[in-house]
Design a protein around this motif. Structure first.
Motif, PDB file in Angstrom:
ATOM      1  N   LYS A 100       0.828  -1.203   0.000  1.00 29.64           N
ATOM      2  CA  LYS A 100       0.000   0.000   0.000  1.00 29.64           C
ATOM      3  C   LYS A 100       0.865   1.257   0.000  1.00 29.64           C
ATOM      4  N   THR A 101       1.975   1.203   0.738  1.00 27.22           N
ATOM      5  CA  THR A 101       2.878   2.357   0.780  1.00 27.22           C
ATOM      6  C   THR A 101       3.540   2.579  -0.569  1.00 27.22           C
ATOM      7  N   TRP A 102       4.046   1.510  -1.173  1.00 23.17           N
ATOM      8  CA  TRP A 102       4.712   1.636  -2.464  1.00 23.17           C
ATOM      9  C   TRP A 102       3.730   1.942  -3.582  1.00 23.17           C
ATOM     10  N   GLU A 103       2.534   1.372  -3.503  1.00 19.05           N
ATOM     11  CA  GLU A 103       1.548   1.567  -4.561  1.00 19.05           C
ATOM     12  C   GLU A 103       1.058   3.004  -4.604  1.00 19.05           C
ATOM     13  N   GLY A 104       0.893   3.612  -3.432  1.00 15.59           N
ATOM     14  CA  GLY A 104       0.591   5.035  -3.356  1.00 15.59           C
ATOM     15  C   GLY A 104      -0.725   5.457  -3.974  1.00 15.59           C
ATOM     16  N   GLY A 105      -1.671   4.533  -4.119  1.00 12.97           N
ATOM     17  CA  GLY A 105      -2.981   4.892  -4.668  1.00 12.97           C
ATOM     18  C   GLY A 105      -2.995   5.092  -6.172  1.00 12.97           C
ATOM     19  N   ARG A 106      -1.992   4.514  -6.881  1.00 11.93           N
ATOM     20  CA  ARG A 106      -1.923   4.732  -8.331  1.00 11.93           C
ATOM     21  C   ARG A 106      -3.113   4.132  -9.070  1.00 11.93           C
ATOM     22  N   ILE A 107      -3.473   2.890  -8.729  1.00  8.00           N
ATOM     23  CA  ILE A 107      -4.605   2.256  -9.427  1.00  8.00           C
ATOM     24  C   ILE A 107      -5.905   3.015  -9.147  1.00  8.00           C
ATOM     25  N   LEU A 144      -5.965   6.003 -11.305  1.00  9.21           N
ATOM     26  CA  LEU A 144      -6.165   5.716 -12.719  1.00  9.21           C
ATOM     27  C   LEU A 144      -7.579   5.232 -13.034  1.00  9.21           C
ATOM     28  N   VAL A 145      -8.248   4.619 -12.045  1.00 10.46           N
ATOM     29  CA  VAL A 145      -9.609   4.125 -12.284  1.00 10.46           C
ATOM     30  C   VAL A 145     -10.552   5.277 -12.608  1.00 10.46           C
ATOM     31  N   GLU A 147     -13.613  11.527 -21.955  1.00 12.73           N
ATOM     32  CA  GLU A 147     -12.573  12.377 -21.383  1.00 12.73           C
ATOM     33  C   GLU A 147     -11.617  11.573 -20.492  1.00 12.73           C
ATOM     34  N   ARG A 148     -12.175  10.711 -19.660  1.00 12.86           N
ATOM     35  CA  ARG A 148     -11.345   9.939 -18.740  1.00 12.86           C
ATOM     36  C   ARG A 148     -10.571   8.847 -19.457  1.00 12.86           C
ATOM     37  N   ARG A 149     -11.159   8.288 -20.506  1.00 18.25           N
ATOM     38  CA  ARG A 149     -10.414   7.322 -21.303  1.00 18.25           C
ATOM     39  C   ARG A 149      -9.214   7.991 -21.970  1.00 18.25           C
ATOM     40  N   LYS A 150      -9.421   9.215 -22.428  1.00 25.92           N
ATOM     41  CA  LYS A 150      -8.323   9.948 -23.064  1.00 25.92           C
ATOM     42  C   LYS A 150      -7.193  10.205 -22.062  1.00 25.92           C
ATOM     43  N   LEU A 151      -7.563  10.533 -20.830  1.00 23.99           N
ATOM     44  CA  LEU A 151      -6.557  10.739 -19.797  1.00 23.99           C
ATOM     45  C   LEU A 151      -5.747   9.467 -19.550  1.00 23.99           C
ATOM     46  N   LEU A 152      -6.452   8.323 -19.503  1.00 30.51           N
ATOM     47  CA  LEU A 152      -5.774   7.048 -19.276  1.00 30.51           C
ATOM     48  C   LEU A 152      -4.847   6.695 -20.436  1.00 30.51           C
ATOM     49  N   VAL A 153      -5.332   6.883 -21.656  1.00 36.38           N
ATOM     50  CA  VAL A 153      -4.518   6.561 -22.834  1.00 36.38           C
ATOM     51  C   VAL A 153      -3.278   7.456 -22.871  1.00 36.38           C
ATOM     52  N   ASP A 154      -3.457   8.741 -22.580  1.00 33.33           N
ATOM     53  CA  ASP A 154      -2.312   9.657 -22.559  1.00 33.33           C
ATOM     54  C   ASP A 154      -1.311   9.260 -21.474  1.00 33.33           C
ATOM     55  N   TYR A 155      -1.835   8.807 -20.335  1.00 31.28           N
ATOM     56  CA  TYR A 155      -0.950   8.367 -19.254  1.00 31.28           C
ATOM     57  C   TYR A 155      -0.109   7.183 -19.702  1.00 31.28           C
ATOM     58  N   PHE A 156      -0.766   6.192 -20.331  1.00 34.20           N
ATOM     59  CA  PHE A 156      -0.028   5.012 -20.778  1.00 34.20           C
ATOM     60  C   PHE A 156       1.004   5.379 -21.842  1.00 34.20           C
TER      61      PHE A 156
END
Length: 362
Positions: free
Chosen positions: A131-138, A141-142, A157-166
């Motif tokens: 939990k400490t290392w993961e830092g709430g990333r998932i 991203l959800v 809009e949120r799909r675009k954010l996810l695709v840009d992140y990847f």
């Protein structure tokens, strides 16, 4: 009974976003709940009564109880036979000076509740690290895409954010994945280590405890020597010394009844089977994880299973472009995002990785 276990009900709460897997949850949820519940149970006098009751002449009973609880009791394992004929109770006898007899001291019982709680903490450590290392990333991203009631514009809009992140972080997330794999290794090391820790705690009796109990049930009644009675005797002896009226040392032998061992013996039979099951399952999980890390084709198969609504060529395109860290995050998102939205995300990501501009509206 609810009062005893009510304090652990908060651990049963399911996380809104899944950041691990079922085997991992068996360690930090199921096992922690079991160990804390057992720790509370052995401290509950409401259901068990006094943990020790001793019988001896001329010594106040509460003094004898306290003394024997603090300084331990003993049995002589070789003194067995028919109860009421050969022995008063298995292992209960006075040691003979002319015989080389092993005297087994039972010191563990006052530490059982603390040991169980300490074990629960150890089982939670890999979860805390992750939990400490993961830092709430998932969870970040959800973006609430695990809720099917989301407007179409919001989805796009949120799909675009996810695709840009990847696309921006492609091939930079391997360290994230390997830290999770390290926590899985820690889970396996912990459960195996705990088997040997409990064996040390019970003077070398735990590693074969469950198998001995199974063998005991298969023997003829006249040939049975209960291994649970050997490890967790219900009746033991305790020796108290004090000065008499003339200043000489007086010795008082007492019989002690340990009602708590009725519970302890069942607890450790269950823990033996549970730890063995968990160790085997964790070992298989590590073998699976090693295959995932070493096998791109297996990752492709798993991604196809996770995004079964998406066209196969899109999944193949993503799998070819992604390294283990990218694959791991995408796979974890598949556990949390609504399947229809996940299908659209896979389509958009495949398009992006192929170098095409824009999103495909569905």
């Amino acid at each position: 009974m609810f009062d005893v276990f009510g304090s652990v009900k908060g651990l049963l709460k399911l996380d809104a976003v899944c950041i691990d897997n079922n085997v991992f949850r068996l360690h930090y949820k199921a096992t922690v709940i079991i160990l804390i519940a057992f720790s509370l149970l052995v401290t509950s006098r409401q259901y068990i009564g006094d943990p020790i009751d001793c019988i001896v002449d001329e010594i106040p009973l509460h003094v004898m109880d306290t003394y024997c609880w603090i300084y331990s009791t003993f049995t002589i394992p070789k003194r067995t036979g028919i109860v009421g004929k050969d022995v008063v109770h298995p292992g209960v006898a006075s040691p003979q000076n002319d015989q080389d007899e092993e005297i087994k001291y039972h010191k563990y019982y006052q530490w059982v509740c603390f040991t169980l709680f300490f074990q629960a903490i150890l089982f939670y450590v890999p979860r805390y690290l992750w939990k400490t290392w993961e830092g709430g990333r998932i969870k970040m991203l959800v973006l609430d895409l695990n809720c099917p009631v989301v407007s179409e514009d919001c989805k796009v809009e949120r799909r675009k954010l996810l695709v840009d992140y990847f696309a921006t972080n492609l091939h930079t997330q391997n360290f994230y994945a390997f830290r999770f794999f390290l926590c899985e290794v820690l889970n396996f090391i912990n459960v195996v280590g705990q088997i040997y820790f409990v064996d040390f705690f019970l003077d070398g009796e735990f590693t074969t405890y469950g198998s001995d109990v199974l063998k005991f049930t298969e023997l003829e009644p006249e040939n049975r020597i209960d291994p649970m009675a050997r490890v967790f005797p219900k009746v033991t002896k305790c020796t108290f010394h004090k000065y008499g009226a003339s200043g000489t040392v007086q010795k008082f032998d007492g019989l002690c009844v340990l009602p708590l061992n009725i519970v302890n013996e069942k607890i450790y039979v269950f823990l033996w089977f549970w730890f063995i099951f968990l160790a085997v399952l964790s070992g298989l999980s590590l073998a699976y994880r090693a295959a995932v890390v070493a096998g791109p084709k297996l990752r492709l198969v798993l991604l196809r299973a996770r995004s079964r609504l998406s066209p196969q060529e899109q999944i193949t395109t993503i799998a070819e472009k992604c390294q283990i860290g990218d694959w791991f995050i995408l796979y974890q998102l598949g556990k949390n995002i609504d399947p229809l939205i996940y299908k659209q995300l896979v389509s958009d990501l495949a398009t992006k990785l192929q170098g095409k501009e824009g999103l495909q509206d569905v």
